[in-house]
Scaffold this motif. Sequence first.
Motif, PDB file in Angstrom:
ATOM      1  N   THR A  24     -35.244 -62.829 -36.853  1.00 51.34           N
ATOM      2  CA  THR A  24     -36.563 -63.448 -36.912  1.00 51.34           C
ATOM      3  C   THR A  24     -37.584 -62.378 -36.616  1.00 51.34           C
ATOM      4  N   THR A  25     -38.586 -62.284 -37.436  1.00 52.95           N
ATOM      5  CA  THR A  25     -39.620 -61.277 -37.229  1.00 52.95           C
ATOM      6  C   THR A  25     -40.765 -61.846 -36.421  1.00 52.95           C
ATOM      7  N   ILE A  26     -41.389 -60.976 -35.629  1.00 53.11           N
ATOM      8  CA  ILE A  26     -42.556 -61.423 -34.884  1.00 53.11           C
ATOM      9  C   ILE A  26     -43.840 -60.928 -35.525  1.00 53.11           C
ATOM     10  N   ASN A  27     -43.708 -60.083 -36.546  1.00 52.88           N
ATOM     11  CA  ASN A  27     -44.910 -59.607 -37.203  1.00 52.88           C
ATOM     12  C   ASN A  27     -45.603 -60.777 -37.877  1.00 52.88           C
ATOM     13  N   SER A  28     -46.909 -60.839 -37.698  1.00 53.46           N
ATOM     14  CA  SER A  28     -47.639 -61.913 -38.346  1.00 53.46           C
ATOM     15  C   SER A  28     -47.728 -61.629 -39.835  1.00 53.46           C
ATOM     16  N   ALA A  29     -48.049 -62.637 -40.604  1.00 55.28           N
ATOM     17  CA  ALA A  29     -48.109 -62.488 -42.052  1.00 55.28           C
ATOM     18  C   ALA A  29     -49.140 -61.442 -42.472  1.00 55.28           C
ATOM     19  N   GLU A  30     -50.158 -61.260 -41.650  1.00 56.16           N
ATOM     20  CA  GLU A  30     -51.198 -60.310 -42.041  1.00 56.16           C
ATOM     21  C   GLU A  30     -50.870 -58.857 -41.681  1.00 56.16           C
ATOM     22  N   HIS A  31     -49.809 -58.634 -40.901  1.00 55.36           N
ATOM     23  CA  HIS A  31     -49.418 -57.282 -40.512  1.00 55.36           C
ATOM     24  C   HIS A  31     -47.977 -57.010 -40.921  1.00 55.36           C
ATOM     25  N   GLU A  32     -47.769 -55.858 -41.553  1.00 57.05           N
ATOM     26  CA  GLU A  32     -46.422 -55.480 -41.953  1.00 57.05           C
ATOM     27  C   GLU A  32     -45.638 -54.891 -40.779  1.00 57.05           C
ATOM     28  N   LEU A  33     -46.343 -54.221 -39.874  1.00 54.61           N
ATOM     29  CA  LEU A  33     -45.700 -53.522 -38.763  1.00 54.61           C
ATOM     30  C   LEU A  33     -46.368 -53.880 -37.445  1.00 54.61           C
ATOM     31  N   THR A  34     -45.604 -53.698 -36.368  1.00 53.22           N
ATOM     32  CA  THR A  34     -46.166 -53.820 -35.031  1.00 53.22           C
ATOM     33  C   THR A  34     -45.810 -52.569 -34.255  1.00 53.22           C
ATOM     34  N   ALA A  35     -46.798 -51.982 -33.611  1.00 54.69           N
ATOM     35  CA  ALA A  35     -46.592 -50.820 -32.742  1.00 54.69           C
ATOM     36  C   ALA A  35     -46.806 -51.275 -31.304  1.00 54.69           C
ATOM     37  N   TYR A  36     -45.725 -51.324 -30.536  1.00 58.61           N
ATOM     38  CA  TYR A  36     -45.802 -51.663 -29.117  1.00 58.61           C
ATOM     39  C   TYR A  36     -45.976 -50.366 -28.352  1.00 58.61           C
ATOM     40  N   VAL A  37     -47.104 -50.238 -27.661  1.00 56.72           N
ATOM     41  CA  VAL A  37     -47.410 -49.005 -26.936  1.00 56.72           C
ATOM     42  C   VAL A  37     -47.383 -49.302 -25.442  1.00 56.72           C
ATOM     43  N   PHE A  38     -46.468 -48.674 -24.744  1.00 53.60           N
ATOM     44  CA  PHE A  38     -46.343 -48.849 -23.299  1.00 53.60           C
ATOM     45  C   PHE A  38     -47.339 -47.915 -22.631  1.00 53.60           C
ATOM     46  N   LEU A  39     -48.232 -48.500 -21.829  1.00 56.56           N
ATOM     47  CA  LEU A  39     -49.326 -47.772 -21.209  1.00 56.56           C
ATOM     48  C   LEU A  39     -49.383 -48.074 -19.712  1.00 56.56           C
ATOM     49  N   ALA A  63     -40.161 -56.374 -39.305  1.00 59.31           N
ATOM     50  CA  ALA A  63     -39.192 -57.447 -39.571  1.00 59.31           C
ATOM     51  C   ALA A  63     -38.025 -57.413 -38.588  1.00 59.31           C
ATOM     52  N   GLY A  64     -38.332 -57.224 -37.300  1.00 56.01           N
ATOM     53  CA  GLY A  64     -37.308 -57.273 -36.269  1.00 56.01           C
ATOM     54  C   GLY A  64     -36.474 -56.018 -36.126  1.00 56.01           C
ATOM     55  N   LYS A  65     -36.788 -54.986 -36.873  1.00 61.22           N
ATOM     56  CA  LYS A  65     -36.028 -53.742 -36.821  1.00 61.22           C
ATOM     57  C   LYS A  65     -36.916 -52.621 -36.279  1.00 61.22           C
ATOM     58  N   VAL A  66     -36.379 -51.826 -35.364  1.00 59.02           N
ATOM     59  CA  VAL A  66     -37.116 -50.690 -34.817  1.00 59.02           C
ATOM     60  C   VAL A  66     -36.979 -49.519 -35.787  1.00 59.02           C
ATOM     61  N   PHE A  67     -38.118 -49.025 -36.256  1.00 60.79           N
ATOM     62  CA  PHE A  67     -38.129 -47.894 -37.176  1.00 60.79           C
ATOM     63  C   PHE A  67     -38.430 -46.579 -36.467  1.00 60.79           C
ATOM     64  N   TYR A  68     -39.092 -46.664 -35.316  1.00 62.24           N
ATOM     65  CA  TYR A  68     -39.400 -45.457 -34.558  1.00 62.24           C
ATOM     66  C   TYR A  68     -39.544 -45.822 -33.086  1.00 62.24           C
ATOM     67  N   GLN A  69     -39.087 -44.916 -32.215  1.00 61.88           N
ATOM     68  CA  GLN A  69     -39.310 -45.061 -30.779  1.00 61.88           C
ATOM     69  C   GLN A  69     -39.502 -43.675 -30.177  1.00 61.88           C
ATOM     70  N   GLU A 107     -45.293 -44.523 -24.350  1.00 62.34           N
ATOM     71  CA  GLU A 107     -44.178 -44.503 -25.298  1.00 62.34           C
ATOM     72  C   GLU A 107     -44.420 -45.637 -26.271  1.00 62.34           C
ATOM     73  N   VAL A 108     -43.951 -45.476 -27.504  1.00 61.61           N
ATOM     74  CA  VAL A 108     -44.227 -46.458 -28.549  1.00 61.61           C
ATOM     75  C   VAL A 108     -42.941 -46.878 -29.250  1.00 61.61           C
ATOM     76  N   ILE A 109     -42.932 -48.143 -29.683  1.00 63.07           N
ATOM     77  CA  ILE A 109     -41.861 -48.678 -30.523  1.00 63.07           C
ATOM     78  C   ILE A 109     -42.532 -49.244 -31.769  1.00 63.07           C
ATOM     79  N   LEU A 110     -42.097 -48.814 -32.941  1.00 62.95           N
ATOM     80  CA  LEU A 110     -42.637 -49.305 -34.206  1.00 62.95           C
ATOM     81  C   LEU A 110     -41.616 -50.251 -34.833  1.00 62.95           C
ATOM     82  N   VAL A 111     -42.041 -51.496 -35.070  1.00 57.66           N
ATOM     83  CA  VAL A 111     -41.148 -52.560 -35.514  1.00 57.66           C
ATOM     84  C   VAL A 111     -41.627 -53.149 -36.836  1.00 57.66           C
TER      85      VAL A 111
END
Length: 177
Positions: A29-44, A122-128, A116-120
């Motif tokens: 299950t993806t958490i990306n909204s329909a308007e965004h293809e990717l999500t970048a979670y940035v730990f700050l 469709a539920g898959k991590v593409f970069y960390q 640190e960042v995680i790029l997601v």
Amino acid sequence: MRGLRVTIFTSVVFFICSFDYTDQKREKTTINSAEHELTAYVFLAPDCPISLKYLHTLKEMDSIFRSKVEFIGLFPKTYSKNELEEFRREFNIDFDIVIDDNNTLIEEFNISVTPEVILVKAGKVFYQGAIDNWFYALGKNRAKPTEYYLRDAINLTLADKRVKVAKTEAIGCIISK
């Protein structure tokens, strides 16, 4: 605003529960909204000088990629909502910032420093890892970055190409858990 933060955090937790760590094919299950293809979670962290130095870069990337990438800042559980709101106001942050209340993502992805960042997608991590190579050791940085890991990962993922550098070591302030 508070409802949006709760929704985002709930989505993040849902993402973790549905993340597939194996190479087996199974429905995610993806958490990306329909308007965004990717999500970048940035730990700050608001008291991390390296996190603060990257704010301009993150705000610029959010502005450039806003239509396709959702940036979400995550604070470790040691920070309060008041600190979060003060940080957002002081640095004029447009992207969402939430607290990882139970350090769920921090633990799940073995995040030990900020930023640190995680790029997601469709539920898959593409970069960390690191945003770029500006900092190459604690307390040591280049005049300017020469490699742009997150930007390159975003561009390659949006172009449906393989991310060449899918994981790097982030340099930053240690997260106290």
